[in-house]
Write a protein that holds these residues in place. Sequence first.
Motif, PDB file in Angstrom:
ATOM      1  N   CYS A   1     -21.718 -64.652   7.779  1.00 23.34           N
ATOM      2  CA  CYS A   1     -21.668 -64.670   6.113  1.00 23.34           C
ATOM      3  C   CYS A   1     -20.169 -65.549   5.711  1.00 23.34           C
ATOM      4  O   CYS A   1     -20.151 -65.879   4.541  1.00 23.34           O
ATOM      5  CB  CYS A   1     -21.420 -63.394   5.653  1.00 23.34           C
ATOM      6  SG  CYS A   1     -23.382 -62.756   5.753  1.00 23.34           S
TER       7      CYS A   1
ATOM      8  N   THR B   1     -22.663 -63.073   0.608  1.00 29.64           N
ATOM      9  CA  THR B   1     -22.217 -61.460   0.586  1.00 29.64           C
ATOM     10  C   THR B   1     -23.259 -60.869   1.447  1.00 29.64           C
ATOM     11  O   THR B   1     -24.640 -60.998   1.617  1.00 29.64           O
ATOM     12  CB  THR B   1     -22.422 -61.175  -0.784  1.00 29.64           C
ATOM     13  OG1 THR B   1     -21.473 -61.895  -1.492  1.00 29.64           O
ATOM     14  CG2 THR B   1     -21.989 -59.635  -0.698  1.00 29.64           C
TER      15      THR B   1
ATOM     16  N   LYS C   1     -26.649 -64.041  -0.799  1.00 30.74           N
ATOM     17  CA  LYS C   1     -26.671 -62.906  -0.142  1.00 30.74           C
ATOM     18  C   LYS C   1     -27.272 -62.782   1.052  1.00 30.74           C
ATOM     19  O   LYS C   1     -28.353 -63.724   1.021  1.00 30.74           O
ATOM     20  CB  LYS C   1     -27.178 -61.642  -1.064  1.00 30.74           C
ATOM     21  CG  LYS C   1     -26.313 -61.231  -2.334  1.00 30.74           C
ATOM     22  CD  LYS C   1     -27.024 -59.984  -3.029  1.00 30.74           C
ATOM     23  CE  LYS C   1     -26.251 -59.972  -4.166  1.00 30.74           C
ATOM     24  NZ  LYS C   1     -26.632 -58.989  -5.289  1.00 30.74           N
TER      25      LYS C   1
END
Length: 310
Positions: free
Chosen positions: A167, A173, A149
């Motif tokens: 990303c 994410t 993330k």
Amino acid sequence: MQQTTNTILMIRPVNFRMNEQTAINNYFQEDIDLKNAEINAKAQNEFDAFVEKLEAVGINVVVESDDELMDTPDSIFPNNWVSFHSNGDVALYPMFAENRRKERRDEVFIRLENEGFKIENIVDYTSAEDEGVFLEGTGSLILDRVNRKAYCALSPRADEDLFIEFCEDFEYTPVVFVANQTVEGKRLPIYHTNVMMCLAETFAVICLDSIDDKKERKNVIKHLKEDGKEVIAISEAQMHQFAGNMLQLRGKNDKRYLIMSEAAHKSLTQDQINKIEKHCPIISSSLETIETCGGGSARCMMAEVFLPKS
């Protein structure tokens, strides 16, 4: 995949001073009444003492000296222009201040390769500068490398579209939000995510008060908690003492440490210190000149090296 590394790159300053080009939207910078040579000498002393503390616990610090000819007052903050990844990728980032773009130097890569690290591939986002679009490395991006993330507080130095592109390229994410600080009575975007948030293996230190939008705040907390992080909240006043600008590293025998400045350490309450020390010990060092003139602190000075060994 690990969240922490035992190797960092640090750039020893030769022309450190307050950078007039970054002061426009870095509200942490202040001018001090000293000659630039004096400011640089103080910054060098703080830098050297800091490196000594890190090396004393077995953290591997690769110190590269800044290039005097470049006139790069912020070169002490390399984490904004480069990030190093465990698959051998290196990312180069577009920088808001023109004089910071000269900080990107091939010598740094040659030095790391000489230290036995392998660079496979360079992912270069710097052409975005031509469009006036910026994303300043792990200043703008807080990477949860284990849970894949990436957290990003949008600002003039962190463009949403470019963040999403990063990303996609690096398979993270995105967790997007806006973080503000009060400047002369107005709520204005904090220039870098890493001054309001630090992500360690088992906890996060974060200034939740800076995320004005309740939904965004809840979303950030949800992501942190679902990944098993203890959320340790700091106030906006503590953030101004750089209590969000911390980095967890590994020293000898893989022991974890949370690295921060003395100002950040002093701003913490005993309760916050106890919460952090349940996870790992704290190492702090005085970075007063660097913080005052540079508007950045301990975290900004360390570019984590996750590259594979050749």
